[in-house]
Design an enzyme around this catalytic site. Sequence first.
Site, PDB file in Angstrom:
ATOM      1  N   ASP A 425      -4.495  32.165 -62.809  1.00 20.25           N
ATOM      2  CA  ASP A 425      -4.945  32.054 -61.429  1.00 20.25           C
ATOM      3  C   ASP A 425      -6.213  31.192 -61.422  1.00 20.25           C
ATOM      4  O   ASP A 425      -6.826  30.971 -62.462  1.00 20.25           O
ATOM      5  CB  ASP A 425      -5.225  33.458 -60.892  1.00 20.25           C
ATOM      6  CG  ASP A 425      -5.812  33.440 -59.492  1.00 20.25           C
ATOM      7  OD1 ASP A 425      -5.348  32.638 -58.675  1.00 20.25           O
ATOM      8  OD2 ASP A 425      -6.728  34.232 -59.233  1.00 20.25           O
ATOM      9  N   ARG A 658     -14.819  23.691 -50.992  1.00 22.94           N
ATOM     10  CA  ARG A 658     -13.932  24.205 -49.948  1.00 22.94           C
ATOM     11  C   ARG A 658     -14.523  23.825 -48.600  1.00 22.94           C
ATOM     12  O   ARG A 658     -15.697  24.059 -48.342  1.00 22.94           O
ATOM     13  CB  ARG A 658     -13.802  25.716 -50.060  1.00 22.94           C
ATOM     14  CG  ARG A 658     -13.116  26.147 -51.350  1.00 22.94           C
ATOM     15  CD  ARG A 658     -13.327  27.614 -51.638  1.00 22.94           C
ATOM     16  NE  ARG A 658     -12.751  28.459 -50.603  1.00 22.94           N
ATOM     17  CZ  ARG A 658     -11.919  29.481 -50.839  1.00 22.94           C
ATOM     18  NH1 ARG A 658     -11.577  29.756 -52.073  1.00 22.94           N
ATOM     19  NH2 ARG A 658     -11.458  30.212 -49.868  1.00 22.94           N
ATOM     20  N   GLY A 740      -3.351  29.496 -54.959  1.00 22.33           N
ATOM     21  CA  GLY A 740      -3.011  29.407 -53.538  1.00 22.33           C
ATOM     22  C   GLY A 740      -3.807  28.350 -52.812  1.00 22.33           C
ATOM     23  O   GLY A 740      -3.596  28.103 -51.621  1.00 22.33           O
TER      24      GLY A 740
END
Length: 1207
Positions: A425, A658, A740
């Site tokens: 992940d 982000r 994700g």
Amino acid sequence: MPGGRRRDRLRWSKIYTFARFWPTVGDDEQPSFHGGPSYSRTVHCNQPQLHRKKPFKYSSNYITTTKYNVITFLPKALFEQFRRVANIYFLLAAALSLTPVSPFTPVSMIAPLAFVVGLSMAKEALEDWRRFMQDMKVNMRKVNVHKGEGQFDHKQWQNIRVGDVVKVEKDQFFPADLLLLSSSYEDGICYVETMNLDGETNLKVKRSLEVTLALDDDEAFRDFTATIRCEDPNPNLYTFVGNFDYERQIFALEPNHILLRDSKLRNTNYVYGVVIFAGHDSKVMQNATKSPSKRSRIEKKMDRIIYVLFTLLVLISVISSIGFAIITKNKMPNWWYLQPDQTTSLYDPDRAALSGFLHLVTALILYGYLIPISLYVSIEVVKVLQATFINGDILMYDEDTGNHAQARTSNLNEELGQVDTILSDKTGTLTCNQMDFLKCSIAGVSYGVRSSEVEIAASKHMESEATGDDAGVYGSYEVELDHEIDFKSDNPRKPTIKGFSFEDDRLMHGNWAKEPTADTILLFFRILALCHSAIPEPDEKTGGFTYEAESPDEAAFLVAAREFGFEFCKRTQSSVFIREKYSSSEDLIEREFKILNLLEFNSKRKRMSVIVRDASGKIFLLCKGADSIIFDRLAKNGRMYESETNKHLTEYGEAGLRTLALAYRVLDESEYSDWNAEFLKAKTTIGPDREAQVERISDLMERDLILVGATAVEDKLQKGVPQCIDKLAQAGLKIWVLTGDKIETAINIGFACSLLRQGMKQICLSTINNVVAQDANKAAKESLLMQITNASQMINLEKDPYEAFALIIDGKTLTYVLEDDMKNHFLNLAVNCASVICCRVSPKQKALVTRLVKEGTGKVTLAIGDGANDVGMIQEADIGVGISGVEGMQAVMASDFSISQFRFLERLLVVHGHWCYKRIALMICYFFYKNIAFGLTIFFFEAYTGFSGQSVYDDWYMLLFNVVLTSLPVITLGVFEQDVSSEVCLQFPALYQQGQRNLFFDWYRIIGWMFNGLYTSIAIYFLSIGMLYHQAFRSGGQTADMAVVGTTMFTSIIWTVNVQIALIMNHFTWIQHLFVWGSVATWYLFLVAYGMSSPTISGNAYQILLEALGPAPIFWIATIIVTAACNIPYLTHKAFQRAFNPQDQHVIQEIKYYKKDIEDAHMWKREKSKARQKTKIGFTARVDAKIRQLRERLNKRALSTSQSLEE
């Protein structure tokens, strides 16, 4: 007020939009209850006694996760033990030992089996007892329960029943699944942390029905009764269907009314609730699935070896049976002294076939020592001790969290040394899940001078590219790598304020007011301070506020707004208060903004808006969301800064940040009133299309926006991640990232981790969108197949051996390539790429990709993650590693091993994995060797004595061989053996590939040890018989009887196998010396004690050492000669291998022994460089690529110089 209750005056229901309102059913409306077998549960509130008898009989709140109880332990544990084929064999042999065909006394067969099975069952009982104690710790928690007459009292969780009314206070866990009746907030809102359920740390808002708000204190429950009809127990955490019948009205229930067991009450003083599902009926317990049973490859191969030994056992038993039948028929009648006329069916010359068959049973028992009865239990003991060392490794202890590594299962220790592919992940695993506000774009101007970690890594790379001379290049590897490891300490970037790493004097300290776009900047700061759903919590230490937000990003925005001078300080039912300070010299101004509506964020909308009225009466819609969503909703006059902002967003994405875009809209009073009327109508609609109507009305308002700017927050890399990846790559491991996040962010994190590098060719698989709907699936698959084929051809045709490829794919594309007709094509392409990054993947896709790699490659896979969304891949992989980070414990609870930081994976695999694999492999091979060596001597003696079924060894010797005399040395081999130290393992990561290639447990190695056992048995038997048969045993002329021969042979075996294990060991401690030589000493002490016991116990072995063997020189000479003869071939092989065909660890051992690593640093560095696996990812690959680049430049320069000279 009874109960001393203070009502917090916040009515969130008038603010929230989606699923945050009270649907009611009036007298003239039909109830929405769904009848039928799936919705048959009836709960009588405040009347728990009704549910203890038929027809209800609901589960109590007592939970258990144990495998056994007092009644089932014995049968279930025995069943588990006798699922092993070897134990079934020994059970049958023990049963047959009670019959006349047995060559041994019953005790010699039953005692070892009882010891081994008993020890394994005791281990099972201990592990289950620990689970039981954990369960009881939960069951005995206490909570306030209504006991009648408006009085509440503490009751243990296990005693709660369906229908009980409970009062849960702040920071307590909910004891069962509850219907929320009221809370300390006036309108029944409460905040819930669901970390234990879904791994998310953000708070969820739950609410009660409006009709139960009056139940606001203890006394209100004196006469409270109601009926709930709802769905039956099920595992779905996010749905709930039911009705609440109260005061002759029926109200629809939905998921937001339900408080789930194991979630925690936060930011709310207390709540009242009624138990709907208790114990194992609760949704969290319905989700509690057993972890999949995982077995290591070595253990599976061990079963096949057992079958080989069974085959050998049956073969020699059949040979023995045939030989016995022939001898019985042909020679027995001539042996008058055996009285052949008065015989039994066990040796009847007239029925030789029957005698031979009965002897087959005898032989199967007699040669049973070929099968190591104590192997399984020894391996279990070793693995538990190995796990203890993993748990206690201080170098895998995280001081920040206080967590250490934990081997949650000991069955897979050796599998850690054979991993081929790591599937990881990103967020919380490679990154910290700690958001820091780093940069922003306002009115087309980029602010923030601090660099992200990706930018720092890039600058280091550019710095390395600027190096000039040859010597600097060739000698730079160690220096550069060390510098890369330590650069954070040289340039400390840890912000003094958590969540805020921004630096730019143009905006700080009120300087923003001097900017030409000050009005836009002011609006930007107010959007940060107002567009959220957080709650401020006073911080007594600092005098400021901390924020309970629904996401780390939101908390970072509020901290940033505070540092810019716009501090969110208070929230009431209808307002948000901001303390604004425009410059350091001005005083704080507290401004109130009326909150009219809040349109919250979800994964489908990808945006959040708040409608506010300022002090002047103006109405604003403030919006933040994904840039693609916001840009699509901009008005024509709102795109003034679009191109500049878009450019900045691209730069921020390349820096691994982000991003979110911020926009606003000014609303007219009449426009808002009309929209709000429609909005309230949609909110109060009851029916399946309610959510769609609310979203449609919200979407109408969130249009014609004016762009203000964008934010960029950094999800920081965990400490040591690039170095760990580099080391794992050198060890030959492949690393896939499954995340994700969007593709840009994942790519930039890949660069920061050195999974990607400049010059690496990127293969991006994507689907086409411009096709008709009915042809979309077919066209997409055809397009992807063409892309995969072309990419595979490009890789196959690539001539440059140093060229590297990276495969990048998103979740939508994965949907197609994971289908049966395409997945193998995709896998073949992926395994030929140096890096694989899968973006926008769902938890299910993570598990499917893991399964594809595991089954498609047939090699060991390891999945590592930290959140509930990683549980699927953790359970699917051969080894699951959970990171005990900030996303809850779901990943850890589902894992086989847990660590606190990704960087500890390096030590877990390269050190502990390498050690455990080699220890278990050597231990099993040695076990088979010693049992073959021992068992075949019985066969040879059997053949020598006419297949009589007579054992040469005393029954007590055979009983003690596996259980006592040879068990402890082999356990020390499995626990303490080290071919090299942990430091050398990390310096020479290529040693790890010995496990990947299975060098120490392939069939060549296994068969070699079996032949070693065969040779040892031959040498022991024939040398012992040869030395004792043709001459007197003692000076008085006495010859050796069977007891002397058996004891001499057994002594030789004890010495041989213990000397053999000493030759195997590379690393000795006092424990190994104690157990190896102590086992030999124990044998002699046993002979003395056994010989001194009564002749009724010792039989022919009475005083055998003190009076018979001890005084006889040939006994000691035979022991020395046999031991030397058995071990000299292995010693010769080992010396030859070290001299002419050394393995990597042999070279390192010699260097360390002669201290050449200290005396000749250049040679040591050269050997370390040679031991690195040639890799195309990691920091090392970047350095190697740079060296090749500089060599090419030097060659071109030299070529051009020579040409100019020729001219």
